[in-house]
Write an enzyme that holds these catalytic residues in place. Structure first.
Site, PDB file in Angstrom:
ATOM      1  CB  SER A 103      -0.827   0.085   1.299  1.00 24.46           C
ATOM      2  OG  SER A 103      -1.850   1.079   1.207  1.00 24.46           O
ATOM      3  CG  ASP A 242      -2.603   3.974  -1.417  1.00 25.18           C
ATOM      4  OD1 ASP A 242      -3.458   3.776  -2.437  1.00 25.18           O
ATOM      5  OD2 ASP A 242      -2.769   3.118  -0.319  1.00 25.18           O
ATOM      6  CG  ASP A 244      -2.911  -0.684  -2.339  1.00 28.96           C
ATOM      7  OD1 ASP A 244      -3.059   0.529  -1.968  1.00 28.96           O
ATOM      8  OD2 ASP A 244      -3.377  -1.550  -1.844  1.00 28.96           O
ATOM      9  CG  ASP A 246      -6.042   0.475  -0.812  1.00 28.34           C
ATOM     10  OD1 ASP A 246      -5.079   1.659  -0.790  1.00 28.34           O
ATOM     11  OD2 ASP A 246      -6.162  -0.320   0.058  1.00 28.34           O
TER      12      ASP A 246
END
Length: 447
Positions: A103, A242, A244, A246
């Site tokens: 992440s 960010d 990833d 999400d």
């Protein structure tokens, strides 16, 4: 194996250091394969996505080896956002989805997140069962039943097409100049493509991943980079994701930041007006600002709070039948569209609000006045429990009594580091500094 592998969001750690090693990834893959093949059927499949970290190659191959060794067929998506894995797990009728990402963490870290066949993250119970399998002997498949692996070349394209369907039909982004910061991460191609195909004049940032630069001075953990670009280019909006994709932060045309609380407040009020907000409630964590709660109260809506972690937000949403939730950090969960936080689709919803209302981003990003909030971290030694100390509990009780209904305190252990997180909110900012210092001093003494 007595240690607990799974944290609040899968298994995470420093690459090539336990538990983020090739050996552990292989065992996790084999254990997950054995867990999902308990019915003895052949033809089980798993989709695997990843972000742009160098270690993703190593973990992807190790997971594939473990999964195929127990008879799972593996479909490799390459770099795609985490929400794309949730979507494609369900769309491709897979039994399991896996995202390889840490992440917003630096490139040296990595993680493995698991999704069930419904596209939602696995429950604590399922993760515990997989860990139990990891700890024992894992029975491989017979030679004739070993799984196959196949690369899916259009995984990103499928997600791009789906993301566009979440934007109101017939509307376009013509005339809007949008900066999108992809953090050199998983959405470095998907996010600019979606915005451009919807008609925006796109200024992409963080779209040159090299395996080492994910989240490095870019993305939602460094929104100042996007803010500078918005001002330099005279853009109407900045969307910063960010690693990833999400989570999201929004930057208005003046360079001001809207965090997850402000985005959720906007969506909750709009959806309530449109009759779309299920249960007349928003689900958020204990970290969301008290000002958000007051704002929703004024609209006749409720704020349902959960423990920290977007998976707990999603669990509460599913239990209560709610369709909007998220975290102050920018995870915005809209179960009408996605099974987990989706930064790009949340950005599209903000753009839809701009399009519908004709208002500028700066008119939409400040839905409420936040109650002054402060967070400090205190590191503690292994084997100690500062929060159990009588002196610490006494200070916390005394502070809560002084605050009354004008504020609140939240003291908790980090789920990933040996830190005590001391957070407080108070309408009186001088009092806020005073009580934070008192609690931190007590915790430091006990640590």
């Amino acid at each position: 194996m007595s240690e607990k592998l799974f944290g609040t969001d899968g298994v995470r750690g420093r690459a090539n250091t336990h538990p983020m090693t090739a050996e552990m990834a292989l065992r996790l893959g084999a254990a997950a394969g054995r867990f999902f093949r308990r019915d003895g059927r052949n033809g089980h499949r798993v989709v695997i996505g990843k972000d742009t970290r160098l270690s993703g190659y190593m973990l992807e191959n190790a997971l594939t080896a473990g999964l195929t060794s127990t008879g799972m067929n593996v479909l490799l998506l390459g770099p795609v956002p985490t929400p794309a894995v949730g979507y494609l797990t369900r769309s491709m009728r897979a039994d399991l989805g896996i995202m390889i990402s840490a992440s917003h963490n630096p490139a040296e870290d990595n993680g493995i997140k698991f999704f069930g066949p419904d596209g939602f993250k696995l429950s604590d119970h399922a993760e515990d069962e997989i860990q139990n399998i990891v700890s024992g002997e894992i029975t491989p498949a017979q030679p004739a039943n070993i799984g196959r692996a196949k690369r899916i070349d259009d995984g990103r394209g499928r997600y791009v097409e789906y993301a566009k369907t979440t934007f109101p039909g017939g509307q376009r982004l013509n005339g809007l100049k949008v900066v999108v910061d992809c953090a050199h991460g998983a959405a470095y191609r998907a996010a600019p493509e979606v915005l451009w195909e919807l008609g925006a004049d796109v200024i992409p940032l963080g779209v040159e991943p090299n395996g080492f630069n994910i989240n490095d001075k870019v993305g939602s953990t460094h929104p100042e980079t996007c803010a500078r670009a918005v001002l330099e280019h005279g853009a109407d909006l900045g969307i910063t994701l960010d690693g990833d994709a999400d989570r999201v932060q929004i930057i208005d045309e003046k360079g001001n930041l809207a965090d997850g609380d402000q985005i959720m407040a906007l969506l909750a009020s709009r959806w309530a007006q449109q009759g779309r907000l299920k249960g007349h409630a928003l689900v958020a964590t204990v970290m969301s600002n008290l000002g958000l709660e007051h704002y929703l109260d004024g609209l006749g809506l409720r704020l349902e709070r959960t423990r920290v972690g977007d998976r707990y937000v999603v669990e509460r949403m599913r239990e209560g039948g709610y369709n909007l939730g998220g975290e102050q950090s920018g995870h915005i969960v809209m179960t009408d569209y996605a099974t987990t936080g989706d930064g790009l689709i949340a950005g599209l919803q903000f753009l839809a609000a701009m399009s519908d209302s004709g208002e500028s981003a700066s008119q939409l990003v400040s839905q409420f006045d936040p109650v002054p909030q402060m967070l400090k971290n205190v590191r503690y030694a292994a084997g100690t429990d500062p929060l159990a100390a009588a002196a610490v509990r006494s200070v916390i009780s005394e502070v809560e009594a002084r605050l009354g209904s004008s504020g609140r305190v939240l003291i908790r252990k980090s789920g990933t580091e040996p830190l005590i997180r001391v957070m407080a909110e108070a309408e009186d900012e001088a009092l806020l500094h005073e009580i934070i210092d008192e609690i931190v001093a007590a915790v430091e003494t006990a640590a």
